[in-house]
Design a protein around this motif. Sequence first.
Motif, PDB file in Angstrom:
ATOM      1  N   GLU A  95     -49.785  13.955  94.645  1.00  0.00           N
ATOM      2  CA  GLU A  95     -49.113  13.956  95.838  1.00  0.00           C
ATOM      3  C   GLU A  95     -47.600  13.294  95.441  1.00  0.00           C
ATOM      4  OE1 GLU A  95     -52.117  12.699  99.759  1.00  0.00           O
ATOM      5  OE2 GLU A  95     -50.741  11.173  98.641  1.00  0.00           O
ATOM      6  N   VAL A  96     -46.588  14.028  95.930  1.00  0.00           N
ATOM      7  CA  VAL A  96     -45.257  13.600  95.753  1.00  0.00           C
ATOM      8  C   VAL A  96     -44.730  12.908  96.818  1.00  0.00           C
ATOM      9  CG1 VAL A  96     -42.900  13.925  94.823  1.00  0.00           C
ATOM     10  CG2 VAL A  96     -44.545  14.598  93.649  1.00  0.00           C
ATOM     11  N   ILE A  97     -44.262  11.625  96.931  1.00  0.00           N
ATOM     12  CA  ILE A  97     -43.714  10.943  98.063  1.00  0.00           C
ATOM     13  C   ILE A  97     -42.296  11.354  98.285  1.00  0.00           C
ATOM     14  CG2 ILE A  97     -43.624   8.906  99.473  1.00  0.00           C
ATOM     15  CD1 ILE A  97     -45.991   7.726  97.965  1.00  0.00           C
ATOM     16  N   VAL A  98     -41.568  11.604  99.206  1.00  0.00           N
ATOM     17  CA  VAL A  98     -40.365  12.003  99.358  1.00  0.00           C
ATOM     18  C   VAL A  98     -39.759  11.317 100.818  1.00  0.00           C
ATOM     19  CG1 VAL A  98     -38.244  13.608  99.202  1.00  0.00           C
ATOM     20  CG2 VAL A  98     -40.488  13.980  98.414  1.00  0.00           C
ATOM     21  N   PRO A  99     -38.770  10.420 100.605  1.00  0.00           N
ATOM     22  CA  PRO A  99     -38.241   9.998 102.082  1.00  0.00           C
ATOM     23  C   PRO A  99     -37.642  11.110 103.028  1.00  0.00           C
ATOM     24  CG  PRO A  99     -37.444   8.867 100.162  1.00  0.00           C
ATOM     25  CD  PRO A  99     -38.075  10.052  99.515  1.00  0.00           C
ATOM     26  N   GLU A 100     -37.702  11.019 104.201  1.00  0.00           N
ATOM     27  CA  GLU A 100     -37.207  11.898 105.184  1.00  0.00           C
ATOM     28  C   GLU A 100     -35.697  12.267 105.032  1.00  0.00           C
ATOM     29  OE1 GLU A 100     -37.078   9.345 108.917  1.00  0.00           O
ATOM     30  OE2 GLU A 100     -37.093  11.298 109.240  1.00  0.00           O
ATOM     31  N   SER A 101     -34.693  11.456 104.417  1.00  0.00           N
ATOM     32  CA  SER A 101     -33.406  11.601 104.175  1.00  0.00           C
ATOM     33  C   SER A 101     -33.311  12.363 102.984  1.00  0.00           C
ATOM     34  CB  SER A 101     -32.844  10.228 104.349  1.00  0.00           C
ATOM     35  OG  SER A 101     -33.303   9.467 103.224  1.00  0.00           O
TER      36      SER A 101
ATOM     37  N   ASN B  98     -36.412   3.452 108.050  1.00  0.00           N
ATOM     38  CA  ASN B  98     -36.821   2.424 109.185  1.00  0.00           C
ATOM     39  C   ASN B  98     -35.514   2.164 110.078  1.00  0.00           C
ATOM     40  OD1 ASN B  98     -34.885   1.055 107.797  1.00  0.00           O
ATOM     41  ND2 ASN B  98     -36.122  -0.317 106.626  1.00  0.00           N
ATOM     42  N   GLU B  99     -35.456   1.280 110.746  1.00  0.00           N
ATOM     43  CA  GLU B  99     -34.335   1.462 111.853  1.00  0.00           C
ATOM     44  C   GLU B  99     -32.816   1.241 111.120  1.00  0.00           C
ATOM     45  OE1 GLU B  99     -34.885  -3.084 113.835  1.00  0.00           O
ATOM     46  OE2 GLU B  99     -35.808  -1.135 114.657  1.00  0.00           O
ATOM     47  N   ASP B 100     -32.944   0.638 109.862  1.00  0.00           N
ATOM     48  CA  ASP B 100     -31.738   0.479 109.388  1.00  0.00           C
ATOM     49  C   ASP B 100     -31.147   1.429 108.175  1.00  0.00           C
ATOM     50  OD1 ASP B 100     -33.026  -0.527 107.167  1.00  0.00           O
ATOM     51  OD2 ASP B 100     -31.920  -2.336 106.675  1.00  0.00           O
TER      52      ASP B 100
ATOM     53  N   GLU C 163     -38.847   2.675 104.812  1.00  0.00           N
ATOM     54  CA  GLU C 163     -39.811   1.503 105.422  1.00  0.00           C
ATOM     55  C   GLU C 163     -40.737   1.311 104.352  1.00  0.00           C
ATOM     56  OE1 GLU C 163     -39.897   1.047 108.882  1.00  0.00           O
ATOM     57  OE2 GLU C 163     -41.188  -0.581 107.805  1.00  0.00           O
ATOM     58  N   VAL C 164     -40.628   0.119 104.109  1.00  0.00           N
ATOM     59  CA  VAL C 164     -41.540  -0.270 102.978  1.00  0.00           C
ATOM     60  C   VAL C 164     -43.068  -0.479 103.359  1.00  0.00           C
ATOM     61  CG1 VAL C 164     -42.037  -2.455 101.491  1.00  0.00           C
ATOM     62  CG2 VAL C 164     -39.646  -1.723 101.831  1.00  0.00           C
ATOM     63  N   SER C 165     -43.377  -0.707 104.646  1.00  0.00           N
ATOM     64  CA  SER C 165     -44.658  -0.968 104.933  1.00  0.00           C
ATOM     65  C   SER C 165     -45.425   0.751 104.883  1.00  0.00           C
ATOM     66  CB  SER C 165     -44.999  -1.480 106.433  1.00  0.00           C
ATOM     67  OG  SER C 165     -44.065  -0.746 107.213  1.00  0.00           O
ATOM     68  N   ALA C 166     -44.593   1.772 105.234  1.00  0.00           N
ATOM     69  CA  ALA C 166     -44.750   3.025 105.316  1.00  0.00           C
ATOM     70  C   ALA C 166     -45.284   3.386 103.918  1.00  0.00           C
ATOM     71  CB  ALA C 166     -44.073   3.726 105.980  1.00  0.00           C
ATOM     72  N   LEU C 167     -44.443   3.024 103.018  1.00  0.00           N
ATOM     73  CA  LEU C 167     -44.497   3.404 101.433  1.00  0.00           C
ATOM     74  C   LEU C 167     -45.751   2.620 101.057  1.00  0.00           C
ATOM     75  CD1 LEU C 167     -43.854   4.545  98.845  1.00  0.00           C
ATOM     76  CD2 LEU C 167     -42.437   2.338  98.427  1.00  0.00           C
ATOM     77  N   GLU C 168     -46.080   1.599 101.607  1.00  0.00           N
ATOM     78  CA  GLU C 168     -47.353   0.880 101.170  1.00  0.00           C
ATOM     79  C   GLU C 168     -48.646   1.704 101.603  1.00  0.00           C
ATOM     80  OE1 GLU C 168     -46.765  -2.905 102.529  1.00  0.00           O
ATOM     81  OE2 GLU C 168     -46.726  -4.108 100.577  1.00  0.00           O
ATOM     82  N   ALA C 169     -48.579   2.113 102.921  1.00  0.00           N
ATOM     83  CA  ALA C 169     -49.786   2.797 103.305  1.00  0.00           C
ATOM     84  C   ALA C 169     -49.865   4.141 102.739  1.00  0.00           C
ATOM     85  CB  ALA C 169     -49.281   3.100 104.900  1.00  0.00           C
ATOM     86  N   ALA C 170     -48.477   4.770 102.204  1.00  0.00           N
ATOM     87  CA  ALA C 170     -48.671   6.309 101.681  1.00  0.00           C
ATOM     88  C   ALA C 170     -49.146   6.230 100.162  1.00  0.00           C
ATOM     89  CB  ALA C 170     -47.190   6.928 101.842  1.00  0.00           C
ATOM     90  N   ALA C 171     -48.752   5.054  99.371  1.00  0.00           N
ATOM     91  CA  ALA C 171     -49.039   4.900  97.809  1.00  0.00           C
ATOM     92  C   ALA C 171     -50.362   4.788  97.699  1.00  0.00           C
ATOM     93  CB  ALA C 171     -48.091   3.990  97.321  1.00  0.00           C
ATOM     94  N   GLY C 172     -50.893   5.565  96.839  1.00  0.00           N
ATOM     95  CA  GLY C 172     -52.166   5.110  96.577  1.00  0.00           C
ATOM     96  C   GLY C 172     -52.785   6.112  94.989  1.00  0.00           C
ATOM     97  N   GLU C 173     -54.185   6.339  95.215  1.00  0.00           N
ATOM     98  CA  GLU C 173     -54.477   7.022  93.754  1.00  0.00           C
ATOM     99  C   GLU C 173     -54.049   8.337  93.792  1.00  0.00           C
ATOM    100  OE1 GLU C 173     -59.063   7.447  95.212  1.00  0.00           O
ATOM    101  OE2 GLU C 173     -58.420   5.922  93.877  1.00  0.00           O
ATOM    102  N   GLU C 174     -53.603   9.090  94.794  1.00  0.00           N
ATOM    103  CA  GLU C 174     -53.015  10.449  94.852  1.00  0.00           C
ATOM    104  C   GLU C 174     -51.763  10.457  94.488  1.00  0.00           C
ATOM    105  OE1 GLU C 174     -54.969  13.121  95.243  1.00  0.00           O
ATOM    106  OE2 GLU C 174     -56.599  11.889  95.412  1.00  0.00           O
ATOM    107  N   THR C 175     -51.170   9.447  94.462  1.00  0.00           N
ATOM    108  CA  THR C 175     -49.549   9.341  94.303  1.00  0.00           C
ATOM    109  C   THR C 175     -49.364   9.578  92.786  1.00  0.00           C
ATOM    110  OG1 THR C 175     -49.212   7.743  95.830  1.00  0.00           O
ATOM    111  CG2 THR C 175     -47.453   8.028  94.382  1.00  0.00           C
ATOM    112  N   ALA C 176     -48.475  10.757  92.623  1.00  0.00           N
ATOM    113  CA  ALA C 176     -47.919  10.772  91.072  1.00  0.00           C
ATOM    114  C   ALA C 176     -46.490  10.462  90.955  1.00  0.00           C
ATOM    115  CB  ALA C 176     -47.747  12.602  90.969  1.00  0.00           C
ATOM    116  N   LEU C 177     -45.988  10.530  92.067  1.00  0.00           N
ATOM    117  CA  LEU C 177     -44.241  10.090  91.961  1.00  0.00           C
ATOM    118  C   LEU C 177     -43.825   9.854  93.518  1.00  0.00           C
ATOM    119  CD1 LEU C 177     -42.966  10.837  89.585  1.00  0.00           C
ATOM    120  CD2 LEU C 177     -42.114  12.935  90.391  1.00  0.00           C
ATOM    121  N   LEU C 178     -42.869   8.894  93.249  1.00  0.00           N
ATOM    122  CA  LEU C 178     -41.922   8.916  94.499  1.00  0.00           C
ATOM    123  C   LEU C 178     -40.691   9.178  94.188  1.00  0.00           C
ATOM    124  CD1 LEU C 178     -40.991   7.474  97.102  1.00  0.00           C
ATOM    125  CD2 LEU C 178     -40.572   5.420  96.039  1.00  0.00           C
TER     126      LEU C 178
END
Lengths: 442, 489
Positions: free
Chosen positions: B180-186, B208-210, B214-229
């Motif tokens: 997986e590669v994690i990419v912010p929506e923006s 997040n609203e500013d 969203e750091v908590s969303a990143l914490e949830a998304a990041a894991g052993e499948e994560t190759a890259l953000l």
Amino acid sequence: MPYVTHSEAERSEMLDAVGVSDPDELFDIPDPVRFDGDYGIEAHSERETRAAVEGILEESADLTEFLGGGHYEHYVPSVVDHLSLRGEFLTSYTQYQPEVTQGFLQALFEFQSLVVELTGLGVANCSMYDRSTALGEAVLLADRVRATDGDTVLVPADLPDRVRSVLENYTDGPGITVESYPTSGGTVDVDGLAERIDGDTSMVYAATPNARGVLEPDLAAVGDLADDNDALFCVGSDAVALALLEPPAAYGADVVVGDAGVLGLPTTYGMGLGLFACREDFLRQVPGRLVGAGEDTAGNRAYTLTLQTREQHIRRERATSNICTNQAWLALRAAIHAAWLGPDGLVDLAEESVTGVAEACERIDALDGFEAPVYDGHHFREALVDTAAPAADVVDHCRHAGLAVRTVEDAGEERLAVCVTDANRDRVDDLLDALAGYGGGA
Amino acid sequence: MSQEQHERPEGAADDADGESEAPHQQARWYDGDRYEPLLNEKSTDTVAVESSLPDDLTRDELTLPDLAEPEVTRHYTRLSQMNYGIDSGPIPLGSCTMKYNPAFTEDVAAHPGNRVHPLRSDDDKQGILRLLYELQETLATVGGMDAVTLQPPAGAAGEFTGIQVAKAYHEANGEGERSEVIVPESAHGTNFASAAMAGYDVVELPSNEDGRVEVSALEAAAGEETALLMLTNPNTLGLFERDIAEIAEIVHDAGGLLYYDGANLNSLLGKARPGDMGFDIMHFNLHKTFATPHGGGGPGQGPIGVNADLAPFLPTPQVREVDGDYEAYEPEHSIGRVHEFTGNWLVLVKAYAYILRHGDAGLERISETAVLNANYLAERIEYEVPYGPFHHEFVASADEDAADVAKAMLDQGVHPPTTKWPEIVDEALMTEPTETESKARLDDLAAAFDAVAATDPEDLAATPTETTARRIDQADAARNPRLSWHALE
């Protein structure tokens, strides 16, 4: 300070308007990741900068090149620089606002039209990075459009390593395997290909002229084999050769890739202009940008980037490619060069690429210790030469005469490769002198 | 040319006083057609192809435009006049970074020392290799990275290269299963496309609203499948990701790598370095950060920088200095090539000259002025500008259709901002004035925004009227694709 136009008074006024006293206050960067060092780069005046950079560039040797091998130079008429360097072209951006970029859009539309005429295929895009990335995109397209599964692409055994390496990076993601089929006598071994191809083959690639400079004599047979196996047939060529050669669509090509920088682009350390054309039914799977004709609200013809729903800024991970910046300005240069040549001029330039190398080979062959060309067949721009002496020694000898030639590994031998175009044809005598002066080689 | 031919055609709108006062209006043509015929419509010839080659290898005929040089020159001169470039006026396209390009770099690019074939021996191209080496090292310093390859021919090609390097690194460490590669929506659309091209699944990260990750969303998304953000900082809203240290820690703790999209690097020169923020890989957009003319869509060049652990995986060739000489070499675990040669050489030489011209102080002044200009313009316009504080760009929200706003701005004689993106902001007007615009030009831009904001929304749909072409029916062009002059016949 270069290119920053605010006076101190204006700067103060602007700082006041945003409510800070120093621009540094606008940098919302936490201290731990602030950079408080320096790069150690000294500023220079324009005159000093030019002198410094040009001084570095002058450190390369002054040589007449007979190199080829994927990067070819033809004489570029002066008008190409003068027109393409007009600031309205050179400094414009991608045509997201077509109403103020009609000029560039029309030039790209004309470039696409040129490629359609040369290839005989229905659709051409308005550039790829180079011939190797265009081939990579062709394989990805084949993977998307082929009706049945298949994850092997077949390329000729003489595909240059540099091109194959790019292709392997492109095919790595979707898990496509790149495999070679044999060549014999300097061209495609059709029987050998027939043994290799099967239902797992998604695409067959063949180039004309090929890596040895030989024009492939029977690509229709390759196209038939691809067709029989439900694989796409991709032909590699270039914009000058195609002016002379049978259009690839006529013998069954589904995709044509290659180089269009042979028009409009001098030798600039391997910059490319990738060419990409395909059958019209693959339209919505084409990588890169497309320019289309339409109408404006006044009823006049107008041009616009079109079918953008294929592109990365709309389709994101489902886009047909990740291409955003392409080679648009080089496509403009190629279009201007082709317009300047006209059909006769383009055919003559191509024919000169046939006769120039043929004559050079005939003369080299007459020298003691040289045999040229190594392979029978009609050559375009370049050919391999057998040497009695080690080819690398011949290269060194030529270098001392101010001439750059290269060696290639071919069929287990180290051979000389010689490329002749209109850009260096007037120096072939010097090349002959240098080779003759080698005293029969061994 | 008669006086009559100078008159405007019926329907061409006048300004109130009958004179156009827009400061950098493109050339217009009032001879009735409002377009330049295609080359083939001017003169076409079909020639029989005669060659020393056998007939079965050659085509029978070739049909192409056939004009002498004066008419070719007039055709392209006229096309150029129907085109808007940065030499005509500002192009404040957010995230595209179109700034003024100094003229002298074209002369440097025209120097005969650039006319070098890539297959020369190293000994015969020392000038090229030295410039490559010095630019490699300079970019490494600017990025805070350990090694740089100059090869990728565009920013998106740099992304693809960086991802391939990351993949090779993970595979070498027995972690090739990371998918997986994690990419912010923006993020830029290229991030998604490049990750998919390299065979990864894309995980989209909400803001997040500013407007930041969203750091908590990143914490949830990041894991052993994560190759890259993949992240750009400042992001496409012009906002600095202040939690970058925490973000880096989360990704690294999960065993992933952090990728920096360098599209917005011009706002950090002299102020921050991606390597110092914890990024492992980054790309540079030389045509954005260090300016090279964008040529109507390219060429660009997208070098990537990496940390020392990743350096052995960089593409081949790299350049090194040995006893004052320069030589090409292949890194130990190289991924191979991503371009047959070294991408767009002329962009490299222009970027090198640009950096040398500026020096440290000039480069820092670039980022300071880019950021000042963005904040000044954001302050000056009537439209609502959410979020902040801004770096190099801001995203305003139009009250009406942002595409209509853009077309109406064309009639004000300025190039509009990027529209409708990022989608986080309603009817987005993503604006990046860059550092090379003067206060006067920024005031023009603000006036253009405000004139459009004050226009009845119903009148916006009739714009533009002052441009070469009126509004183009893009839906029709896509429904009935006509992609060459053959299709118009």
